[in-house]
Design a protein around this motif. Structure first.
Motif, PDB file in Angstrom:
ATOM      1  N   ASN A  16      -4.049  -4.878   5.702  1.00  0.00           N
ATOM      2  CA  ASN A  16      -5.029  -5.862   5.206  1.00  0.00           C
ATOM      3  C   ASN A  16      -5.454  -5.612   3.756  1.00  0.00           C
ATOM      4  OD1 ASN A  16      -4.850  -7.034   7.693  1.00  0.00           O
ATOM      5  ND2 ASN A  16      -6.907  -6.482   8.379  1.00  0.00           N
ATOM      6  N   THR A  17      -4.454  -5.493   2.888  1.00  0.00           N
ATOM      7  CA  THR A  17      -4.751  -5.318   1.459  1.00  0.00           C
ATOM      8  C   THR A  17      -4.021  -6.388   0.637  1.00  0.00           C
ATOM      9  OG1 THR A  17      -2.977  -3.666   1.350  1.00  0.00           O
ATOM     10  CG2 THR A  17      -5.238  -2.846   1.523  1.00  0.00           C
ATOM     11  N   GLU A  18      -3.991  -7.601   1.150  1.00  0.00           N
ATOM     12  CA  GLU A  18      -3.226  -8.661   0.486  1.00  0.00           C
ATOM     13  C   GLU A  18      -3.668  -8.889  -0.963  1.00  0.00           C
ATOM     14  OE1 GLU A  18      -3.851 -12.673   1.820  1.00  0.00           O
ATOM     15  OE2 GLU A  18      -5.794 -12.201   2.713  1.00  0.00           O
ATOM     16  N   LYS A  19      -4.916  -8.602  -1.275  1.00  0.00           N
ATOM     17  CA  LYS A  19      -5.436  -8.825  -2.620  1.00  0.00           C
ATOM     18  C   LYS A  19      -4.879  -7.820  -3.628  1.00  0.00           C
ATOM     19  CE  LYS A  19      -9.876  -9.273  -5.092  1.00  0.00           C
ATOM     20  NZ  LYS A  19     -11.365  -9.214  -4.939  1.00  0.00           N
ATOM     21  N   THR A  46      -3.524  -8.238   9.619  1.00  0.00           N
ATOM     22  CA  THR A  46      -3.864  -9.566  10.139  1.00  0.00           C
ATOM     23  C   THR A  46      -4.080 -10.577   9.018  1.00  0.00           C
ATOM     24  OG1 THR A  46      -6.211  -8.934  10.227  1.00  0.00           O
ATOM     25  CG2 THR A  46      -4.908  -8.621  12.232  1.00  0.00           C
ATOM     26  N   ASP A  47      -3.926 -10.136   7.763  1.00  0.00           N
ATOM     27  CA  ASP A  47      -4.028 -11.063   6.637  1.00  0.00           C
ATOM     28  C   ASP A  47      -2.609 -11.377   6.144  1.00  0.00           C
ATOM     29  OD1 ASP A  47      -3.234  -8.770   5.382  1.00  0.00           O
ATOM     30  OD2 ASP A  47      -4.951  -8.630   4.014  1.00  0.00           O
ATOM     31  N   ASN A  48      -2.436 -11.696   4.905  1.00  0.00           N
ATOM     32  CA  ASN A  48      -1.122 -12.062   4.375  1.00  0.00           C
ATOM     33  C   ASN A  48      -0.375 -10.895   3.726  1.00  0.00           C
ATOM     34  OD1 ASN A  48      -1.228 -14.865   5.070  1.00  0.00           O
ATOM     35  ND2 ASN A  48      -2.665 -15.187   3.371  1.00  0.00           N
ATOM     36  N   ILE A  89       9.204  13.306  -1.669  1.00  0.00           N
ATOM     37  CA  ILE A  89       8.390  12.287  -1.003  1.00  0.00           C
ATOM     38  C   ILE A  89       7.067  12.143  -1.744  1.00  0.00           C
ATOM     39  CG2 ILE A  89       7.056  11.754   1.076  1.00  0.00           C
ATOM     40  CD1 ILE A  89       9.222  12.756   2.779  1.00  0.00           C
ATOM     41  N   TYR A  90       6.660  10.891  -1.886  1.00  0.00           N
ATOM     42  CA  TYR A  90       5.346  10.609  -2.475  1.00  0.00           C
ATOM     43  C   TYR A  90       4.629   9.576  -1.607  1.00  0.00           C
ATOM     44  CZ  TYR A  90       1.663   9.176  -5.622  1.00  0.00           C
ATOM     45  OH  TYR A  90       0.421   8.894  -6.138  1.00  0.00           O
ATOM     46  N   PHE A  91       3.347   9.834  -1.313  1.00  0.00           N
ATOM     47  CA  PHE A  91       2.534   8.932  -0.496  1.00  0.00           C
ATOM     48  C   PHE A  91       1.635   8.090  -1.402  1.00  0.00           C
ATOM     49  CE2 PHE A  91       3.497  12.561   2.258  1.00  0.00           C
ATOM     50  CZ  PHE A  91       4.066  11.896   3.337  1.00  0.00           C
ATOM     51  N   MET A  92       1.890   6.795  -1.398  1.00  0.00           N
ATOM     52  CA  MET A  92       1.143   5.839  -2.219  1.00  0.00           C
ATOM     53  C   MET A  92       0.216   5.037  -1.322  1.00  0.00           C
ATOM     54  SD  MET A  92       0.733   4.514  -5.258  1.00  0.00           S
ATOM     55  CE  MET A  92       0.055   3.022  -5.994  1.00  0.00           C
ATOM     56  N   ASP A  93      -0.953   4.659  -1.835  1.00  0.00           N
ATOM     57  CA  ASP A  93      -1.856   3.772  -1.103  1.00  0.00           C
ATOM     58  C   ASP A  93      -1.663   2.336  -1.575  1.00  0.00           C
ATOM     59  OD1 ASP A  93      -2.832   5.870   0.321  1.00  0.00           O
ATOM     60  OD2 ASP A  93      -4.836   5.865  -0.546  1.00  0.00           O
ATOM     61  N   SER A  94      -1.899   1.391  -0.689  1.00  0.00           N
ATOM     62  CA  SER A  94      -1.539  -0.004  -0.956  1.00  0.00           C
ATOM     63  C   SER A  94      -2.562  -0.783  -1.769  1.00  0.00           C
ATOM     64  CB  SER A  94      -1.298  -0.736   0.369  1.00  0.00           C
ATOM     65  OG  SER A  94      -2.501  -0.830   1.119  1.00  0.00           O
ATOM     66  N   ASP A  95      -3.635  -0.132  -2.192  1.00  0.00           N
ATOM     67  CA  ASP A  95      -4.617  -0.833  -3.019  1.00  0.00           C
ATOM     68  C   ASP A  95      -4.841  -0.117  -4.351  1.00  0.00           C
ATOM     69  OD1 ASP A  95      -5.824   1.332  -1.854  1.00  0.00           O
ATOM     70  OD2 ASP A  95      -7.659   0.288  -1.263  1.00  0.00           O
ATOM     71  N   ASP A  96      -3.944   0.806  -4.697  1.00  0.00           N
ATOM     72  CA  ASP A  96      -4.091   1.591  -5.911  1.00  0.00           C
ATOM     73  C   ASP A  96      -2.904   1.358  -6.841  1.00  0.00           C
ATOM     74  OD1 ASP A  96      -6.551   2.744  -5.015  1.00  0.00           O
ATOM     75  OD2 ASP A  96      -5.393   4.060  -3.703  1.00  0.00           O
ATOM     76  N   ILE A  97      -2.856   2.081  -7.952  1.00  0.00           N
ATOM     77  CA  ILE A  97      -1.834   1.870  -8.971  1.00  0.00           C
ATOM     78  C   ILE A  97      -1.323   3.220  -9.455  1.00  0.00           C
ATOM     79  CG2 ILE A  97      -1.330   0.821 -11.229  1.00  0.00           C
ATOM     80  CD1 ILE A  97      -3.896  -0.899 -10.793  1.00  0.00           C
ATOM     81  N   LEU A  98      -0.014   3.294  -9.692  1.00  0.00           N
ATOM     82  CA  LEU A  98       0.587   4.510 -10.230  1.00  0.00           C
ATOM     83  C   LEU A  98       1.218   4.201 -11.585  1.00  0.00           C
ATOM     84  CD1 LEU A  98       1.146   7.505  -9.375  1.00  0.00           C
ATOM     85  CD2 LEU A  98       3.467   6.741  -8.790  1.00  0.00           C
ATOM     86  N   ASP A  99       0.925   5.025 -12.584  1.00  0.00           N
ATOM     87  CA  ASP A  99       1.530   4.847 -13.906  1.00  0.00           C
ATOM     88  C   ASP A  99       3.049   4.845 -13.786  1.00  0.00           C
ATOM     89  OD1 ASP A  99      -1.006   4.828 -14.923  1.00  0.00           O
ATOM     90  OD2 ASP A  99      -0.817   6.698 -16.058  1.00  0.00           O
ATOM     91  N   ILE A 100       3.706   4.008 -14.594  1.00  0.00           N
ATOM     92  CA  ILE A 100       5.127   3.753 -14.371  1.00  0.00           C
ATOM     93  C   ILE A 100       6.036   4.941 -14.701  1.00  0.00           C
ATOM     94  CG2 ILE A 100       4.858   1.274 -14.670  1.00  0.00           C
ATOM     95  CD1 ILE A 100       6.126   1.609 -17.465  1.00  0.00           C
ATOM     96  N   ASP A 101       5.550   5.932 -15.430  1.00  0.00           N
ATOM     97  CA  ASP A 101       6.384   7.086 -15.754  1.00  0.00           C
ATOM     98  C   ASP A 101       6.070   8.300 -14.878  1.00  0.00           C
ATOM     99  OD1 ASP A 101       8.537   7.976 -17.400  1.00  0.00           O
ATOM    100  OD2 ASP A 101       7.144   9.222 -18.546  1.00  0.00           O
TER     101      ASP A 101
END
Length: 294
Positions: A16-19, A46-48, A89-101
């Motif tokens: 539920n992090t469609e935004k 349950t969202d998009n 392995i890297y664990f990312m969260d679906s509402d955050d941002i990782l620098d591209i490098d």
């Protein structure tokens, strides 16, 4: 992509992090390190959210999307691990941002220095002007970035300097090391991240640090990190700390560092729970006393 070409597996649980999920996944898709697999576990959204990640997957063959009934963050991450083939392995969260490098720099340092894992820093970004909580994940100038640390040595140093952060998204970990020493995220509790960080710290012998805030942690009004502190948190801390304490039965040599960690955790819990009722504070103290803390 053939498995032998995959340098990093990025595991992203989604619920539920469609935004935010598009921006999060695109920050991985746009990494300068291209040899990735992006494993998205849709945890019964349950969202998009599912529609968004499926659209992204259609545009990038490196993305794999798996869906399951809602089982929580721990089980979603564990499911992601089972699909991972990368060297790291890297664990990312679906509402955050990782620098591209970020992944390139982490990968190259780990390969060059033969590390078990490398850690880096983060900044917080706020959803709205009313979002609460300011979290400092900056250790630049506080940790020797040229040194290869033993995990217990680094854990002791960070605990003593109040810069020990129990969050998986600050750790980029060698897959073979993780399979050997990490037993999986515990399900059904909060503060489950602690198990991951403490377990890899206790077992690692070669750890590096990059003094860059690669990770952008979003503070949302509805997020777990913005939620008020309650006995639910205490129950999570108690279960996690009990499990960590139990490790000393097989590893007596860990006793001193685990005792230090538990004492520091108790102090933090007391501070976080300053608004709790008196009986709740007493219950908290008794729970930790049963862990035989002095």
């Amino acid at each position: 992509m053939e498995n032998e070409e995959i340098k990093v597996s990025v595991v992203i649980p989604v619920y539920n992090t469609e935004k935010y999920v598009r921006e999060a996944v695109e920050s991985i898709m746009n990494q300068t390190l291209r040899e990735l697999e992006i494993i998205i576990i849709n945890d019964g959204s349950t969202d998009n959210s599912l529609q968004v990640v499926e659209e992204l997957a259609a545009a990038d063959s490196r993305i794999q999307v798996y869906s399951q009934s809602n089982q929580g963050l721990s089980m979603a991450r564990n499911a992601g691990i089972t699909h991972a083939h990368g060297r790291y392995i890297y664990f990312m969260d679906s509402d955050d941002i990782l620098d591209i490098d970020a992944l390139r720099q982490c990968y190259e340092m780990c390969e060059r220095k033969e590390l078990d894992f490398v850690t880096f820093d983060a900044k917080t970004i706020h959803e709205t002007s009313t979002s609460s909580g300011t979290f400092n994940y900056c250790r630049k100038g506080k940790i020797d970035e040229q040194k290869i640390w033993d995990g217990i040595e680094l854990m002791h140093y960070e605990l003593e300097h109040e810069i020990f952060y129990v969050v998986p998204w600050l750790c980029f970990t060698k897959h073979s090391f993780l399979k050997q020493y990490f037993g999986g995220f515990p399900s059904g509790i909060i503060h489950e991240d602690t198990i991951f960080v403490v377990q890899i710290m206790l077992n690692a012998h070669r750890v590096g640090y990059i003094p860059q805030p690669f990770f952008k942690r979003r503070v949302r009004n509805s997020s777990t990190m913005a939620a008020s502190f309650s006995m639910h948190n205490i129950e999570g801390y108690t279960l996690v700390c009990t499990q960590i304490r139990s490790w000393t039965q097989q590893h007596v040599e860990w006793s001193a560092i685990i005792d230090l960690y538990l004492r520091k955790t108790l102090n933090s819990v007391i501070w976080l729970g300053h608004k709790m009722k008196t009986l709740e504070k007493i219950e908290t103290y008794c729970r930790f006393q049963r862990l035989h803390l002095s």
